[in-house]
Design a protein around this motif. Structure first.
Motif, mmCIF file in Angstrom:
data_model
loop_
_atom_site.group_PDB
_atom_site.id
_atom_site.type_symbol
_atom_site.label_atom_id
_atom_site.label_comp_id
_atom_site.label_asym_id
_atom_site.label_seq_id
_atom_site.Cartn_x
_atom_site.Cartn_y
_atom_site.Cartn_z
ATOM 1 N N ALA A 1 0.823 -1.208 0.000
ATOM 2 C CA ALA A 1 0.000 0.000 0.000
ATOM 3 C C ALA A 1 0.858 1.260 0.000
ATOM 4 O O ALA A 1 0.524 2.258 -0.624
ATOM 5 N N VAL A 2 1.999 1.221 0.671
ATOM 6 C CA VAL A 2 2.851 2.400 0.775
ATOM 7 C C VAL A 2 3.392 2.814 -0.583
ATOM 8 O O VAL A 2 3.613 3.971 -0.844
ATOM 9 N N VAL A 3 3.595 1.863 -1.465
ATOM 10 C CA VAL A 3 4.173 2.191 -2.768
ATOM 11 C C VAL A 3 3.078 2.371 -3.823
ATOM 12 O O VAL A 3 3.274 2.087 -4.987
ATOM 13 N N THR B 1 14.839 1.722 -8.939
ATOM 14 C CA THR B 1 14.268 0.381 -9.033
ATOM 15 C C THR B 1 13.732 -0.055 -7.669
ATOM 16 O O THR B 1 14.389 0.132 -6.645
ATOM 17 N N ASN B 2 12.517 -0.618 -7.658
ATOM 18 C CA ASN B 2 11.939 -1.107 -6.405
ATOM 19 C C ASN B 2 12.755 -2.269 -5.850
ATOM 20 O O ASN B 2 13.169 -3.162 -6.594
ATOM 21 N N LEU B 3 12.954 -2.275 -4.537
ATOM 22 C CA LEU B 3 13.749 -3.306 -3.865
ATOM 23 C C LEU B 3 12.834 -4.147 -2.983
ATOM 24 O O LEU B 3 12.386 -3.694 -1.929
ATOM 25 N N PRO B 4 12.542 -5.394 -3.375
ATOM 26 C CA PRO B 4 11.691 -6.256 -2.554
ATOM 27 C C PRO B 4 12.462 -6.828 -1.368
ATOM 28 O O PRO B 4 13.658 -7.110 -1.449
ATOM 29 N N ALA B 5 11.761 -7.045 -0.277
ATOM 30 C CA ALA B 5 12.359 -7.681 0.895
ATOM 31 C C ALA B 5 12.670 -9.130 0.585
ATOM 32 O O ALA B 5 11.843 -9.847 0.035
ATOM 33 N N CYS B 6 13.862 -9.580 0.984
ATOM 34 C CA CYS B 6 14.245 -10.971 0.758
ATOM 35 C C CYS B 6 13.615 -11.909 1.773
ATOM 36 O O CYS B 6 13.645 -13.134 1.604
ATOM 37 N N GLY B 7 13.029 -11.347 2.809
ATOM 38 C CA GLY B 7 12.364 -12.129 3.846
ATOM 39 C C GLY B 7 11.592 -11.196 4.752
ATOM 40 O O GLY B 7 11.822 -9.983 4.758
ATOM 41 N N GLY B 8 10.661 -11.751 5.506
ATOM 42 C CA GLY B 8 9.833 -10.922 6.374
ATOM 43 C C GLY B 8 10.582 -10.413 7.591
ATOM 44 O O GLY B 8 11.578 -10.986 8.026
ATOM 45 N N GLY B 9 10.064 -9.306 8.162
ATOM 46 C CA GLY B 9 10.657 -8.739 9.367
ATOM 47 C C GLY B 9 10.239 -7.308 9.565
ATOM 48 O O GLY B 9 9.258 -6.842 8.981
ATOM 49 N N ALA C 1 15.925 6.193 -2.065
ATOM 50 C CA ALA C 1 14.745 6.574 -1.275
ATOM 51 C C ALA C 1 14.315 5.425 -0.369
ATOM 52 O O ALA C 1 14.416 4.255 -0.742
ATOM 53 N N PHE C 2 13.850 5.800 0.816
ATOM 54 C CA PHE C 2 13.139 4.871 1.696
ATOM 55 C C PHE C 2 11.652 4.975 1.371
ATOM 56 O O PHE C 2 11.163 6.044 0.993
ATOM 57 N N VAL C 3 10.915 3.883 1.532
ATOM 58 C CA VAL C 3 9.480 3.948 1.252
ATOM 59 C C VAL C 3 8.621 3.553 2.449
ATOM 60 O O VAL C 3 7.406 3.731 2.408
ATOM 61 N N LEU C 4 9.231 3.039 3.510
ATOM 62 C CA LEU C 4 8.495 2.631 4.699
ATOM 63 C C LEU C 4 9.080 3.329 5.925
ATOM 64 O O LEU C 4 10.230 3.765 5.912
ATOM 65 N N ILE D 1 7.966 -4.089 -1.032
ATOM 66 C CA ILE D 1 8.960 -3.105 -1.458
ATOM 67 C C ILE D 1 9.414 -2.301 -0.243
ATOM 68 O O ILE D 1 8.595 -1.696 0.452
ATOM 69 N N VAL D 2 10.734 -2.297 -0.007
ATOM 70 C CA VAL D 2 11.268 -1.650 1.202
ATOM 71 C C VAL D 2 12.122 -0.430 0.894
ATOM 72 O O VAL D 2 12.569 0.266 1.810
#
Length: 280
Positions: free
Chosen positions: A22-24, A72-80, A112-115, A126-127
């Protein structure tokens, strides 16, 4: 800045993924492959410009660099949970994902940070957005657009994320070598080579990832029997040894010359062979 969130449940992580999307702007994150412990490589398929060993060789604590356009959007490699670190020294803008198992993942040189700090995400959310353009805000010491990725274990030691992901398969076997991606043979590569030679060529030395005379002599025997090596079995590799190894690599995607000069493409071909499950 917020630290890790202890005891994050799987249900909470899935809710966090949705919050991250939602943030992105409401765009859906691509669902990651199913990896153990909900980890995956979000940059699989991208080229590596600088691998783990190359970082170590120049005095870095280690990392994997993936070239990509700024933004480029950077997806999280794992939850946290998320921790944003602006202007983190040579790393520039850095996002840290604190995983529930005590590990941390860091992406560096962001544009940029998105969260916000403390946001809880799942794998694939996306983090941040990549950066790295020389002199741009958040680039740190970067000289070109890319993202730098490394992980930190619960003891605080920086580790190769590709080795970590390779080890999630369980079974107590050897992890897969990242040489198949970066073309640089390291300890895991040589451990797998020694195990191959133990199984196929009578190698009786340690599986320690440090090749010596016994490792190379066993390799020469195997290359003599199957890949056209005609030199002495002396444990001292030269052009003829490496040319035979390139013939092996040519069966696993290497398309360069058989000239006895090993380069990244030669090593990648050998690594694809060594990453077969039978050498685990």
């Amino acid at each position: 800045m917020a630290g890790p969130t202890p005891g994050v449940s799987r249900r909470t992580l899935f809710r966090g993924t949705a919050a991250g999307i939602a943030v992105v702007g409401g765009s859906l994150a691509v669902a990651p492959p199913a990896y153990a412990s909900n980890f995956y490589n979000p940059f699989a398929g991208r080229p590596i410009s600088d691998g783990w060993q190359a970082h170590l060789n120049r005095g870095s604590l280690g990392g994997i660099d993936y070239p990509m356009p700024v933004g480029t959007n950077l997806p999280a490699c794992g939850g946290g949970s998320i921790q944003n670190i602006p202007n983190n020294g040579t790393g520039g803008h850095t996002v840290t994902i604190h995983h529930p198992n005590g590990y941390r993942s860091q992406y560096m040189h962001l544009s940029a940070f998105v969260l916000g700090n403390g946001a809880v995400v799942g794998a694939g959310a996306i983090v941040g957005r990549s950066g790295g353009a020389a002199g741009a805000p958040g680039s740190g010491s970067s000289t070109g657009p890319h993202v730098h990725w490394h992980m930190i274990n619960p003891s605080g030691q920086r580790i190769n994320p590709l080795d970590y992901l390779a080890g999630l398969g369980g079974g107590g076997g050897l992890p897969k070598t990242s040489t198949a991606q970066d073309g640089i043979p390291g300890t895991i590569f040589w451990k797998r080579a020694q195990n191959w030679l133990r199984i196929e060529a009578g190698y009786t030395g340690p599986i320690d990832g440090v090749p010596g005379v016994n490792t190379y002599a066993a390799m020469q025997r195997e290359l003599r029997d199957h890949y056209g090596y005609t030199g002495p079995i002396d444990g001292v590799p030269g052009v003829n040894t490496w040319a035979a190894l390139q013939r092996l690599a040519s069966r696993y995607g290497y398309t360069g010359p058989i000239d006895g000069v090993m380069g990244p493409n030669s090593w990648r071909g050998v690594a694809r062979f060594l990453n077969e499950d039978r050498w685990d």
